[in-house]
Design a protein around this motif. Structure first.
Motif, PDB file in Angstrom:
ATOM      1  N   LEU A 129      23.118  83.161  86.133  1.00  0.00           N
ATOM      2  CA  LEU A 129      23.766  84.014  84.352  1.00  0.00           C
ATOM      3  C   LEU A 129      24.253  82.874  83.893  1.00  0.00           C
ATOM      4  O   LEU A 129      24.663  81.911  83.928  1.00  0.00           O
ATOM      5  CB  LEU A 129      24.712  84.647  85.418  1.00  0.00           C
ATOM      6  CG  LEU A 129      24.400  85.737  86.831  1.00  0.00           C
ATOM      7  CD1 LEU A 129      25.466  86.359  87.418  1.00  0.00           C
ATOM      8  CD2 LEU A 129      22.952  86.390  87.103  1.00  0.00           C
ATOM      9  N   GLU A 130      24.299  84.321  82.686  1.00  0.00           N
ATOM     10  CA  GLU A 130      24.608  83.482  81.155  1.00  0.00           C
ATOM     11  C   GLU A 130      26.596  83.521  81.281  1.00  0.00           C
ATOM     12  O   GLU A 130      27.080  84.420  81.878  1.00  0.00           O
ATOM     13  CB  GLU A 130      24.526  84.173  80.357  1.00  0.00           C
ATOM     14  CG  GLU A 130      24.853  83.754  78.372  1.00  0.00           C
ATOM     15  CD  GLU A 130      25.858  83.882  78.220  1.00  0.00           C
ATOM     16  OE1 GLU A 130      26.086  83.023  77.898  1.00  0.00           O
ATOM     17  OE2 GLU A 130      26.299  85.092  78.681  1.00  0.00           O
ATOM     18  N   CYS A 131      26.777  82.087  80.913  1.00  0.00           N
ATOM     19  CA  CYS A 131      28.169  81.987  81.026  1.00  0.00           C
ATOM     20  C   CYS A 131      29.223  82.898  79.899  1.00  0.00           C
ATOM     21  O   CYS A 131      30.495  83.406  81.103  1.00  0.00           O
ATOM     22  CB  CYS A 131      28.880  80.218  80.356  1.00  0.00           C
ATOM     23  SG  CYS A 131      30.566  80.057  80.179  1.00  0.00           S
ATOM     24  N   PHE A 132      29.182  83.359  79.283  1.00  0.00           N
ATOM     25  CA  PHE A 132      29.933  83.950  78.669  1.00  0.00           C
ATOM     26  C   PHE A 132      29.951  85.799  79.346  1.00  0.00           C
ATOM     27  O   PHE A 132      31.475  86.228  79.250  1.00  0.00           O
ATOM     28  CB  PHE A 132      29.965  84.233  76.900  1.00  0.00           C
ATOM     29  CG  PHE A 132      30.728  83.315  76.177  1.00  0.00           C
ATOM     30  CD1 PHE A 132      32.041  83.308  75.847  1.00  0.00           C
ATOM     31  CD2 PHE A 132      29.589  81.938  76.232  1.00  0.00           C
ATOM     32  CE1 PHE A 132      32.566  81.935  75.670  1.00  0.00           C
ATOM     33  CE2 PHE A 132      30.570  80.752  75.304  1.00  0.00           C
ATOM     34  CZ  PHE A 132      31.744  80.420  75.323  1.00  0.00           C
ATOM     35  N   THR A 133      29.189  86.143  79.036  1.00  0.00           N
ATOM     36  CA  THR A 133      29.132  87.048  80.363  1.00  0.00           C
ATOM     37  C   THR A 133      30.192  87.353  81.538  1.00  0.00           C
ATOM     38  O   THR A 133      30.648  88.159  81.470  1.00  0.00           O
ATOM     39  CB  THR A 133      27.123  87.835  80.159  1.00  0.00           C
ATOM     40  OG1 THR A 133      26.525  87.441  79.201  1.00  0.00           O
ATOM     41  CG2 THR A 133      27.730  89.406  81.021  1.00  0.00           C
ATOM     42  N   VAL A 134      30.085  86.149  82.245  1.00  0.00           N
ATOM     43  CA  VAL A 134      29.964  86.238  83.168  1.00  0.00           C
ATOM     44  C   VAL A 134      31.747  85.578  82.792  1.00  0.00           C
ATOM     45  O   VAL A 134      32.618  86.908  83.552  1.00  0.00           O
ATOM     46  CB  VAL A 134      30.050  84.741  84.381  1.00  0.00           C
ATOM     47  CG1 VAL A 134      30.738  84.559  84.899  1.00  0.00           C
ATOM     48  CG2 VAL A 134      28.417  85.100  84.550  1.00  0.00           C
ATOM     49  N   LEU A 186      36.994  86.341  73.680  1.00  0.00           N
ATOM     50  CA  LEU A 186      37.127  86.793  75.464  1.00  0.00           C
ATOM     51  C   LEU A 186      38.710  86.796  75.119  1.00  0.00           C
ATOM     52  O   LEU A 186      39.077  87.211  76.109  1.00  0.00           O
ATOM     53  CB  LEU A 186      36.558  85.022  76.091  1.00  0.00           C
ATOM     54  CG  LEU A 186      37.113  85.103  77.382  1.00  0.00           C
ATOM     55  CD1 LEU A 186      36.219  86.130  78.685  1.00  0.00           C
ATOM     56  CD2 LEU A 186      36.513  83.643  77.483  1.00  0.00           C
ATOM     57  N   ASP A 235      28.151  76.490  81.743  1.00  0.00           N
ATOM     58  CA  ASP A 235      27.176  76.739  80.732  1.00  0.00           C
ATOM     59  C   ASP A 235      26.427  76.255  80.302  1.00  0.00           C
ATOM     60  O   ASP A 235      25.515  75.945  80.104  1.00  0.00           O
ATOM     61  CB  ASP A 235      27.621  76.104  78.549  1.00  0.00           C
ATOM     62  CG  ASP A 235      27.522  77.306  78.117  1.00  0.00           C
ATOM     63  OD1 ASP A 235      26.864  78.357  77.608  1.00  0.00           O
ATOM     64  OD2 ASP A 235      27.378  76.341  76.929  1.00  0.00           O
ATOM     65  N   ALA A 237      33.803  87.390  81.049  1.00  0.00           N
ATOM     66  CA  ALA A 237      34.418  88.721  79.932  1.00  0.00           C
ATOM     67  C   ALA A 237      34.139  89.965  81.386  1.00  0.00           C
ATOM     68  O   ALA A 237      35.130  90.441  81.768  1.00  0.00           O
ATOM     69  CB  ALA A 237      33.194  89.663  79.365  1.00  0.00           C
ATOM     70  N   ALA A 238      33.546  89.448  82.865  1.00  0.00           N
ATOM     71  CA  ALA A 238      33.120  90.405  83.649  1.00  0.00           C
ATOM     72  C   ALA A 238      34.804  89.899  84.443  1.00  0.00           C
ATOM     73  O   ALA A 238      35.040  90.379  85.051  1.00  0.00           O
ATOM     74  CB  ALA A 238      32.103  90.025  84.723  1.00  0.00           C
ATOM     75  N   GLN A 292      33.157  84.251  69.617  1.00  0.00           N
ATOM     76  CA  GLN A 292      32.527  84.082  71.596  1.00  0.00           C
ATOM     77  C   GLN A 292      34.062  84.193  72.767  1.00  0.00           C
ATOM     78  O   GLN A 292      34.351  85.303  73.001  1.00  0.00           O
ATOM     79  CB  GLN A 292      31.369  83.825  72.110  1.00  0.00           C
ATOM     80  CG  GLN A 292      30.326  84.366  71.792  1.00  0.00           C
ATOM     81  CD  GLN A 292      29.531  83.731  72.111  1.00  0.00           C
ATOM     82  OE1 GLN A 292      29.013  82.462  72.121  1.00  0.00           O
ATOM     83  NE2 GLN A 292      28.669  84.203  73.534  1.00  0.00           N
TER      84      GLN A 292
END
Length: 288
Positions: free
Chosen positions: A58-63, A98, A42, A65-66, A94
């Motif tokens: 890169l931002e944690c929660f976006t990654v 997820l 994070d 989700a991907a 969040q």
């Protein structure tokens, strides 16, 4: 012993245009190979000693989700979410989102955070460590209240929620489990009081830390065996000799009581590292 991995760098061949492809390939390979967990730091800057702050990150929660969209079995976790980055209600929203989108595979890793240069550089307040511990305990109390379906106001020293409401709580209807990162006495007391898992570093005092956690669990009336013991450490699989040494180290950790080892994979070829761990390390330690 279960094996997880933490993605700690995005400075891969091909630059930003290839990050998504490399990430997808590594995540799918880990999922197929039987990895237990994929963790994402994070942070919004690369953190020392992993590399220079100017390296891509890169931002944690976006990654997460991907990764969730590209996998079907592996658990997904921030490793670990700094309590200073988000209000607890938003963090819980969040992680429950997820969990729903990954069909029940989320694990909330959370801790007091660190790296003041990053936070202040990006305009995020960074209170003292004592304040952050108090914030973390309040966040865990808020999680407990939300988990009980109690939407009465929460009023703490650091946070006020007029109506703690989070629908859906998670894929199964319950909030995802929580892993609390850190190995000091204050953190271990929080694990005993609120955690479903701990996250420690290897070292000569690891057995002592687990013994202290057991004592705190006894004091809190918690079942020590119900708490997952995880340990995070670099995985060096660059040569056959290094891989053999890693397998021996993991066996020693299993003997102490570690149930899940989370490998920091910081090399320039994450897919290759994941494939080596899947082919050689997981089969060797899976029955420990």
């Amino acid at each position: 012993m279960r094996i997880g991995m933490e993605i700690v760098t995005y400075d891969w061949a091909g630059g930003p245009q290839r990050i998504a492809d490399t990430l997808t390939a590594a995540a799918r390979s880990a999922d197929d190979a039987g990895f237990s967990l994929i963790g994402v730091p994070d942070h919004v800057w690369q953190s020392p000693p992993m590399g220079a702050v100017e390296q891509p990150f890169l931002e944690c929660f976006t990654v997460l989700a991907a990764i969730a969209a590209q996998t079907s079995r592996v658990r997904l976790a921030p490793m670990v979410a700094g309590v200073h980055f988000r209000a607890p209600g938003m963090l819980l929203k969040q992680i429950s989102t997820l969990d729903v989108l990954s069909r029940g595979r989320a694990l909330l890793g959370v801790g007091v955070g660190w790296y003041p240069d990053e936070a202040l550089g990006m305009g995020v307040p960074f209170p003292s460590v004592g304040e952050r511990f108090a914030m973390l305990e309040e966040a865990l109390r808020i999680r407990r209240q939300l988990g009980q379906g109690d939407d009465r106001p929460f009023v703490g020293e650091h946070y006020r929620l007029d109506r703690p409401l989070n629908v859906p709580a998670g894929f199964s209807g319950a909030l995802p489990p929580v892993l609390i990162g850190g190995g000091g006495p204050r953190t271990l007391r929080l694990v005993a009081g609120y955690g479903d898992a701990c996250n420690l570093y290897p070292g000569p005092d690891l057995a002592d830390k687990l013994a202290l956690l057991r004592r705190y669990c006894d004091e809190a009336g918690r079942d020590y065996d119900a708490i997952e013991k995880t340990c995070i450490l670099p995985f060096d699989v660059s040569t056959p000799e290094a891989t053999k040494a890693l397998i021996g180290q993991l066996g020693d950790l299993a003997d102490v009581g570690v149930q899940t080892a989370i490998g920091i994979l910081a090399g320039p070829e994450p897919l290759r590292d994941v494939e080596v761990v899947g082919a050689e390390v997981i089969p060797a330690v899976g029955d420990r």
